[in-house]
Write an enzyme that holds these catalytic residues in place. Structure first.
Site, PDB file in Angstrom:
ATOM      1  N   CYS A 165       0.860  -1.189   0.000  1.00 39.90           N
ATOM      2  CA  CYS A 165       0.000   0.000   0.000  1.00 39.90           C
ATOM      3  C   CYS A 165       0.887   1.227   0.000  1.00 39.90           C
ATOM      4  O   CYS A 165       1.848   1.298   0.765  1.00 39.90           O
ATOM      5  CB  CYS A 165      -0.904  -0.012   1.235  1.00 39.90           C
ATOM      6  SG  CYS A 165      -1.999   1.418   1.318  1.00 39.90           S
TER       7      CYS A 165
ATOM      8  N   HIS B   7      -9.119  -3.746  -1.955  1.00 40.87           N
ATOM      9  CA  HIS B   7      -8.114  -2.997  -1.181  1.00 40.87           C
ATOM     10  C   HIS B   7      -8.483  -1.505  -1.173  1.00 40.87           C
ATOM     11  O   HIS B   7      -8.460  -0.853  -0.123  1.00 40.87           O
ATOM     12  CB  HIS B   7      -6.731  -3.229  -1.806  1.00 40.87           C
ATOM     13  CG  HIS B   7      -5.622  -2.386  -1.246  1.00 40.87           C
ATOM     14  ND1 HIS B   7      -4.560  -2.909  -0.545  1.00 40.87           N
ATOM     15  CD2 HIS B   7      -5.390  -1.044  -1.305  1.00 40.87           C
ATOM     16  CE1 HIS B   7      -3.749  -1.927  -0.180  1.00 40.87           C
ATOM     17  NE2 HIS B   7      -4.217  -0.783  -0.639  1.00 40.87           N
TER      18      HIS B   7
HETATM   19  O1  GNR Z   1       0.174  -0.198  -5.754  1.00 43.95           O
HETATM   20  C1  GNR Z   1      -0.484  -1.003  -5.088  1.00 43.95           C
HETATM   21  N1  GNR Z   1      -0.297  -2.330  -5.266  1.00 43.95           N
HETATM   22  C2  GNR Z   1      -1.099  -3.308  -4.724  1.00 43.95           C
HETATM   23  C3  GNR Z   1      -0.668  -4.621  -4.780  1.00 43.95           C
HETATM   24  C4  GNR Z   1      -1.432  -5.632  -4.264  1.00 43.95           C
HETATM   25  C5  GNR Z   1      -2.661  -5.347  -3.699  1.00 43.95           C
HETATM   26  C6  GNR Z   1      -3.109  -4.036  -3.640  1.00 43.95           C
HETATM   27  C7  GNR Z   1      -2.332  -3.031  -4.145  1.00 43.95           C
HETATM   28  S1  GNR Z   1      -2.912  -1.401  -4.099  1.00 43.95           S
HETATM   29  C8  GNR Z   1      -1.426  -0.509  -4.054  1.00 43.95           C
HETATM   30  C9  GNR Z   1      -1.674   0.979  -4.166  1.00 43.95           C
HETATM   31  C10 GNR Z   1      -2.460   1.450  -2.978  1.00 43.95           C
HETATM   32  O2  GNR Z   1      -2.015   1.591  -1.879  1.00 43.95           O
HETATM   33  N2  GNR Z   1      -3.736   1.660  -3.154  1.00 43.95           N
HETATM   34  O3  GNR Z   1      -4.511   2.027  -2.142  1.00 43.95           O
HETATM   35 NI    NI Z   2      -3.579   1.176  -0.354  1.00 45.91          NI
END
Ligand code: GNR
Ligand code: NI
Length: 172
Positions: free
Chosen positions: A94, A136
């Protein structure tokens, strides 16, 4: 078009519940443009508005592998209509929890109703990385981060590490 600073844990703003958008106006479109710029600049595949400090139920995403082929997606007021009982595990990261990764189980497929960039109602059946990423991002709208699914110990170790990084940054 602007790259905004991304808020990182621990930060109370990230725990806010984002508010529904009553109508997709120029203001929201400008926000979506900035979110996309910010997401690309940070090499992320998704971003929720609250990550740049705006508590609106807006998400941008681009899961295309080829950086030359941009496939931006915009979700306003997304609602999950159906979730698969089957779970899938992905190593998640994240942008608001920098440099931390963990395997998280989520429904492997889901169906989402939302408004697009032009305020038009849309319906999407998602699976694989798309389904994981949408879930997410939708967690961000409720103030939830992926580390909330870890054991208390793992979560507290990550928050401790990030707090230390922040206090070091304040000194430098
Ligand atoms: O860039 C991101 N990669 C990711 C990889 C696996 C599961 C979720 C993500 S989301 C994340 C970008 C982010 O923080 N979005 O809120
Ligand atoms: Ni995130």
């Amino acid at each position: 078009m602007a790259v905004k600073p991304i808020l990182t844990e621990p930060n109370k703003i990230l725990r806010q519940i984002s508010k529904s958008v009553d109508k997709v106006r120029t203001e929201e479109q400008k926000l979506m443009n900035d979110m996309l710029d910010t997401m690309y600049a940070a090499n992320g595949i998704g971003l929720a508005a609250i990550q740049i400090g705006v508590p609106k139920r807006i998400i941008v995403m681009d899961i295309s592998k080829d950086p030359n082929k941009k496939e931006p997606r915009y979700f306003v007021n997304p609602v999950i209509k159906n979730k698969d009982l089957k779970k899938a595990t992905y190593e998640e990261g994240c942008l608001s929890v920098p440099n931390q990764f963990a395997e998280i189980d989520r429904p492997s497929k889901c169906e989402v109703e939302y408004l697009d960039y032009n305020g038009k109602k849309q319906f999407l059946k998602a699976e694989g990385l798309l389904a994981t990423c949408i879930q997410h991002e939708m967690d961000h709208l409720e103030g939830i981060l992926f580390i909330d699914y870890l054991s208390k110990l793992k979560k507290s170790m990550i928050i401790k590490k990030l707090s230390k990084l922040k206090s070091n940054r304040a000194i430098l």
